[in-house]
Structure formats: structure tokens, C-alpha cells
Write an enzyme that holds these catalytic residues in place. Structure first.
Site, PDB file in Angstrom:
ATOM      1  N   ASN A 415       0.834  -1.199   0.000  1.00  0.00           N
ATOM      2  CA  ASN A 415       0.000   0.000   0.000  1.00  0.00           C
ATOM      3  C   ASN A 415       0.871   1.254   0.000  1.00  0.00           C
ATOM      4  OD1 ASN A 415      -2.702   1.488   0.617  1.00  0.00           O
ATOM      5  ND2 ASN A 415      -1.297   2.242   2.181  1.00  0.00           N
ATOM      6  N   GLU A 416       0.862   1.988  -1.096  1.00  0.00           N
ATOM      7  CA  GLU A 416       1.361   3.359  -1.237  1.00  0.00           C
ATOM      8  C   GLU A 416       2.870   3.533  -1.149  1.00  0.00           C
ATOM      9  OE1 GLU A 416      -2.580   5.907   0.104  1.00  0.00           O
ATOM     10  OE2 GLU A 416      -0.881   5.844   1.482  1.00  0.00           O
ATOM     11  N   ILE A 417       3.648   2.467  -1.056  1.00  0.00           N
ATOM     12  CA  ILE A 417       5.089   2.656  -0.901  1.00  0.00           C
ATOM     13  C   ILE A 417       5.720   3.160  -2.196  1.00  0.00           C
ATOM     14  CG2 ILE A 417       7.250   1.562  -0.216  1.00  0.00           C
ATOM     15  CD1 ILE A 417       5.641  -0.463   1.367  1.00  0.00           C
TER      16      ILE A 417
END
Length: 704
Positions: A415-417
Site C-alpha cells: 500500500n502506497e510505498i
């Protein structure tokens, strides 16, 4: 010999490692669950009790119990489906094993450590707070500022350390079942069930058991159809395949039924008796991630059985911070509520844990497609040799456990890295050192190794039929515009975090929106569950404690001021915030659904809460529907009418700003049809003013 199981669930004893006081504990369970049950720990969700509970986790805790065993010459395996997290296991006073990853099911051979009659087991859990803080001090790395620093170094549900909707309650304990397994030299560890959907409409099933050990007499498997009829064919090493001539296909909710087949596998001893067995339910379907060049860029769409499906759903977080409270009944109610609101997809967000088997069983039954993140979120990870070995095992185990489920349509790296890293690279190119920048250049290369090499290779090896996606949001990887409007999936937060007007959603034409959200307060009964009457002001200490997104209570009021008049009562303010949330999310969902083909997914942040809190959820901690969930039932309806109106609120949202151009006052109607049949529509509409009187009415015919 047939495998025998000695359950070790049930009553255990718990004590703080540096104290002698003993508490009764139930397993599966945790430190918090035990201390709450015996009255030692007040409800950590009440008022400001969270801090007291947090301090308890600066200590080590010990679970222990006795059990009887009768050695019979067989192998004895200690199987722990979930240990949270830094654990040392002793049998009869001797160290047997260590664990350091909540997401792994551990299994150790303890044959030599058991004795006839009474045995003792003791599991010490080291402080997750001390471990994280020490890791952050030893090797600093950027991670979510809402959580305890250092959490990326501990393979534990990240959100247990705190998030912008969750408390800092990093629990510890035996969170899934534990048992002794007595077995022969061979046992079943899994089964691979491959489907080949052939041009003539038939389906070839190939069954490949995964067997530990070589001393066995082979295996057999039987298939039972959705109507309970067992197929006449018996599968085995020489005939591992069966062809289903008239297969019943599994479909996402709204597109067809969810028939499920059962595959039962038996491992045989050399004498032909059954030594071990397992059962899997499967749905016959093909699933693809459709990425094709088109006039807008590149599509991003789930294609099931050859049909392009518009994804409508929400992001799922852990249902409780105290995991023993998550039951099949509670999860079923939540997922059935999602289905009642016309959802067809659930995205399992990457900062929690891999859900229990029953979660996926229920999604199979309800036709809820599952987008499954791997458990990495909002942080940079150091790829040490020990970390790599741990996450390889974690990945392999969980892919093998989940791959047979019909509902599983996508495996996603994190998620979102990628988007954070890409932002940091762009900022660095302009001399701007962002607060969320990696601390070491290796973080950029470690990211690529993890999410574009190690994990996807395991996915391709263990479940090649399940589409892979490197991150959310992403355009396909390699830090290449991960939040692009023209390809891949997007997280859109300019409305809410960026404080853009609600109608700003209409300015963007994403291919697939996997996160967008708008906060509200829960209703008064839920607020009453964590407050005293004197706390019931949204800027009280207690209300702010149950709002983890910065100054978000004030942000709700800012948006409220632009939309409604100010409510006169606290309860009315709570309800008005929910109406505002519903209006905002409806604006985005209807806009993107109106551009089907260009956009093929709307996933709202978020479905549920893990404690009573002001948040983006559509269903609160106690299972109460917010206004948003009722609105979702309409804006996710298979046949939906969208009205995109233009006027002062869209062109001059701040009433005192100077605008010389005349206002355009108009409305555009769009009928969105997610059924598989054409629909003839009659639209009757009217224009009303605030006092309820009608100024204009009209009727429009349309064919969709």
C-alpha cells in the site's frame, strides 16, 4: 498411521514476565483480551484508556499451560497458526523454537522434547513496543508518523502500532489456533488445483497435492459438484486430471451465481489406509487484469470469465484491534452488509494481516471479489538476509493458503510505498528533502528487489493464475507515475487531505480508483460507548483521542460550513457529518461510474473500523450503517441514475470570491447499467428550492 491432533486451544495462564501474578487466558487470544476478561485492564476503547493499555506492552508476557501426551512412536509437530509476534517457545523447560513473524504459520518437530504423561509449554512474547523503538534507533527509516517508529522492522500488523484511524494498541499473544499433530513420516501440506478453461466450454481440473515426506502409498482425490453429487472419477498420481463437460461457472456478485465445487484429497499409507486429508472449495472461473492500450491511455480492469467487470466496493481493515474478537459470525455480517449495498469487491489493505480462511470462504459464497494486498504499508523496508528469508516464507505460505479461492482476483505488493518513493525521487531532483524520504539509497533498490523481483516471482510460481500488481497506487512499477490518471490504479485524496471542494472529483478521470474517502463521526450510540456526557463536544480531549487524523474534526466542520447550515445539537452534528460524507462519496462514485470504460473501478476508503472512532468508514465499529453505506447501496446499484448538476456550489463554492463570468446552471443525467441486459429507462426529475417547492419538472426517455 492416520494423523491425530491434540488441540492446545482453550485455557492457559498468563503473567507479566517480571511479575508472579497469574491471569487466566483463553487461546486463541492475547494479553489485552485476557486482562480485559478478568477485569485487570479497563476497556482500552473507553475515553483515554488507550494509553494505559499501551504502557502494558512495554513489558514481556508469558503464556503457559500443561497437557498430557502418550508417545506412540509417531512424529510430534507443534503447529502454531499464529504467534503475535516475537515469541520464544519452551517445552518441558527446554527452548524448542523462536518466532518473529505474525503472518507465518509455524510448525516444529518436537518429538524429542515430549515425555509420557504431563508436559508443559511456555511461550514468552517480547515487548513489541521496545522492539520497534530499538529498531528505529538502530536503523532509522521513514514510516507512517501515526504509528510507533520502527514498525517496519517487526513483521506484525502495522496498524496495531497506530494509524490515522486506529489506536496504538500493539497487542501480543497466541492469536490463532495451536495444536500438536501426531503423524507418520509423510503428511499433506497443501494442494494445487489448476483450471484450464477450454474453447469448447469444458474445464480441465488438475490436482497436485503438496506432500512433506516420501514414505507414503500415494494419494487419491474426489470432486463433488455444487449440487452435492460426487463425480465418478477418482483422481490419483496416474490420473491427476478430470474434465468437467458442463461446468457451473462462478461469477462476481451481480453478474451471475456462485456455485462452488469441493475437492477432497487423501494421502495414503503404504498399506492403503488414509494417513492425512484436506478439503478445498473452488469456483470455476478465469480472472485477468485487463491492461490494454486505448484512446485514454491504458485500461485497468478485472476480467472474469471473459467479461469486463466494473469493480464497486471498499477497502477492508482489521475488524478489531483485539483480534480474538473477530469471529466468523461478525465477519459474515460485515460482508453481507457490503453485499446488501451492492458491493462486488473488497480490497484487503496492506497494513493489517492476511484474513482468516473464513473471510475468503464468505467472499466466495457472496461473490465478493478480493483484491489482496501483501502486508506492507506506508514505510520503507530494509532487505536484510533474515528479513528476506522471513518474508519469502510468509509469501509462499499465504499464497498457497489463498490461491484456490474463487474470490481472489488480484495480489498486490503493498500500500502506497511506490508512490511515496516516486514522490521522494521527484522532490530530490528539485532539491526538496521530503519528510517521508528514505533514509538510505538502499531503500530504493530494496523496494525494487522486494516488490518487483522476490514477491512476484513467488506469486508466479505458486499461483500463476492470479494477476499480480506491484503496489497501490501504481501504473505498473519502477516508480513510473504511480498515481497516473491514464493507467493503473489511483488513490485520490485532494478532496479531504487536500481540502479541495467535493465537486473536484469531477475534474479527474481515473482508470480505477482504489482509494478515495471522506470522514464523518459515528452516531450518538457509538459515541456514547466511549464517552461521558461531558465529553460530547467534538473538540473535547476524548473526542479528539478518537480522531486520529490530525485536525480532522475541524476539517469536517470546514466542509460542513461550505455545504450545510450549522446543526444546533451535538447529535445533529454527528448525523450531519454523515450526510456530508455520503454526499461527497456519492459525487465521486457517480462521476466515475458515468465514465464506464474509461474508469472500471470505484473502491471507497473504508468499509469498517477497528474501534469506535471518527473515520472514513461506511460501517462503524459496532456494525451500524452510516449514511454513506445507505448511499452506497444507491450509487453502487446495478442500474443507477447519476445527476451531475452545475451551479453556484460547483463554480463559486466560496460565496465571497469575485466571479465575473455568468454561472452555468445545468444538469447532466447518466444511466449506468452493470446488469448483463439492456434497460429501457424513463427519467422523471424536478428542480426544487430549499423550502421544498418545485420550480421545474421534466421527463426523459433513455435506452441503456
Amino acid at each position: 498411521m492416520r494423523k491425530q491432533t491434540l488441540p492446545l486451544d482453550g485455557r492457559w495462564e498468563l503473567r507479566r514476565a517480571d511479575e508472579s501474578t497469574v491471569h487466566e487466558a483463553r487461546v486463541p487470544g492475547s494479553v489485552y483480551a485476557a486482562l480485559i476478561a478478568d477485569g485487570t485492564l479497563p476497556d482500552p476503547y473507553w475515553r483515554e484508556n488507550e494509553q494505559q493499555a499501551f504502557e502494558l506492552m512495554r513489558h514481556d508476557w508469558v503464556f503457559s499451560r500443561d497437557f498430557d501426551d502418550t508417545p506412540d512412536g509417531s512424529r510430534a509437530l507443534l503447529c502454531c497458526d499464529g504467534l503475535d509476534t516475537l515469541a520464544e517457545i519452551r517445552l518441558n523447560g527446554v527452548e524448542a523454537a523462536r518466532a518473529d513473524n505474525m503472518h507465518i504459520a509455524w510448525c516444529w518437530d518436537v518429538t524429542e522434547l515430549l515425555r509420557p504423561g504431563k508436559n508443559s509449554i511456555e511461550i514468552t512474547f517480547r515487548s513489541p513496543v521496545n522492539a520497534a523503538l530499538a529498531a528505529a534507533k538502530e536503523k532509522p527509516a521513514w514510516c507512517s508518523s501515526d504509528a510507533v517508529p520502527g514498525y517496519p522492522r517487526i513483521r506484525k500488523a502495522a496498524c496495531m502500532y497506530g494509524w490515522d484511524w486506529g489506536p496504538r494498541l500493539p497487542d501480543a499473544g497466541i492469536w490463532r489456533s495451536i495444536r500438536l499433530e501426531k503423524c507418520g513420516p509423510a503428511r499433506l501440506t497443501g494442494v494445487r488445483i489448476a483450471q484450464e478453461h477450454r474453447p469448447d466450454g469444458s474445464v480441465r481440473l488438475r490436482v497436485t497435492p503438496e506432500i512433506e515426506g516420501t514414505e507414503h502409498g500415494g494419494w487419491i482425490a474426489r470432486v463433488t459438484d455444487p449440487d452435492g453429487r460426487q463425480l465418478p472419477e477418482t483422481l490419483g498420481p496416474d490420473t491427476p486430471e478430470v474434465i468437467l463437460r458442463e461446468p457451473q461457472l462462478w461469477w462476481p456478485a451481480g453478474y451471475g451465481g456462485q456455485p462452488l465445487y469441493t475437492v477432497s484429497v487423501s494421502l495414503l499409507d503404504p498399506d492403503g489406509t488414509e494417513a492425512d486429508s484436506l478439503t478445498r472449495r473452488i469456483g470455476l472461473r478465469t480472472v485477468e487484469l485487463c491492461r490494454e492500450k486505448d484512446e485514454w491511455g491504458e485500461s485497468f480492469c478485472h476480467r472474469v470469465n471473459g467479461l469486463r467487470v466494473f469493480a464497486m466496493g471498499a477497502d477492508y481493515i482489521p475488524e478489531d484491534n483485539i483480534l480474538s474478537r473477530v469471529t466468523p459470525q461478525r465477519t459474515r455480517q460485515l460482508l453481507e452488509d457490503a453485499r446488501l449495498a451492492n458491493f462486488n469487491l473488497i480490497r484487503v489493505w496492506g497494513g493489517g494481516y492476511y484474513p482468516d480462511d473464513f473471510f475468503f470462504d464468505i467472499c466466495d459464497e457472496l461473490g465478493l471479489m478480493v483484491w489482496q494486498d501483501f502486508m506492507y504499508a506506508c514505510a520503507f523496508y530494509d532487505l536484510t538476509p533474515d528479513f528476506e528469508a522471513s518474508i519469502r516464507l510468509e509469501t509462499e505460505q499465504n499464497v498457497r493458503r489463498l490461491r484456490h479461492h474463487a474470490c481472489l482476483v488480484l495480489l498486490c505488493g503493498n500500500n502506497e510505498i511506490e508512490s511515496f518513493a516516486a514522490d521522494a525521487l521527484r522532490a530530490a531532483a528539485h532539491g526538496d528533502q521530503r519528510a517521508f524520504s528514505p533514509r538510505r539509497p538502499s531503500h530504493f533498490s530494496d523496494y525494487i528487489k522486494l516488490f518487483e523481483d522476490i514477491i512476484p516471482k513467488i506469486v508466479r510460481q505458486e499461483a500463476p493464475e492470479i494477476p499480480w500488481w506491484p503496489s497501490s497506487p501504481s501504473s505498473g512499477g519502477s516508480y513510473d507515475e504511480p498515481n497516473s490518471e491514464n493507467r493503473g490504479d489511483a488513490h485520490y485524496w485532494a478532496v479531504w487531505h487536500g481540502e479541495k471542494p467535493i465537486t473536484e472529483y469531477r475534474q479527474h478521470f481515473f482508470r480505477y480508483v482504489s482509494e478515495y474517502g471522506f470522514q464523518s463521526f459515528p452516531l450518538l450510540p457509538t459515541v456514547s460507548a466511549f464517552t461521558e456526557p461531558e465529553d460530547r463536544n467534538i473538540f473535547s480531549r476524548v473526542m479528539e483521542r478518537h480522531q486520529r487524523n490530525g485536525a480532522a474534526n475541524g476539517k469536517i466542520l470546514t466542509y460542513l460550513a461550505a455545504t450545510y447550515r450549522y446543526p444546533q445539537r451535538f447529535s445533529s452534528l454527528l448525523y450531519a457529518s454523515q450526510l456530508l460524507q455520503a454526499d461527497a462519496m456519492r459525487c465521486g462514485a457517480e462521476h466515475w461510474r458515468s465514465h464506464r470504460g474509461r474508469c472500471m473501478g470505484v473502491v471507497i476508503w473504508q468499509l469498517n473500523d477497528c474501534w469506535p472512532v471518527a473515520s472514513w468508514s461506511s460501517i462503524d465499529y459496532f456494525g451500524r450503517w452510516k449514511a454513506l453505506h445507505y448511499a452506497a447501496k444507491r450509487f453502487f446499484a446495478p442500474l443507477m441514475l447519476a445527476a451531475e448538476e452545475a451551479g453556484e456550489h460547483t463554480q463559486k463554492p466560496r460565496i465571497n470570491e469575485l466571479r465575473e463570468a455568468p454561472l452555468e446552471r445545468s444538469v447532466i443525467f447518466t444511466v449506468c447499467n452493470e446488469t448483463t441486459a439492456a434497460a429501457e429507462c424513463l427519467i422523471r426529475w424536478r428542480l426544487c428550492v430549499p423550502d421544498g417547492s418545485c420550480k421545474y419538472t421534466s421527463t426523459v426517455w433513455g435506452l441503456e
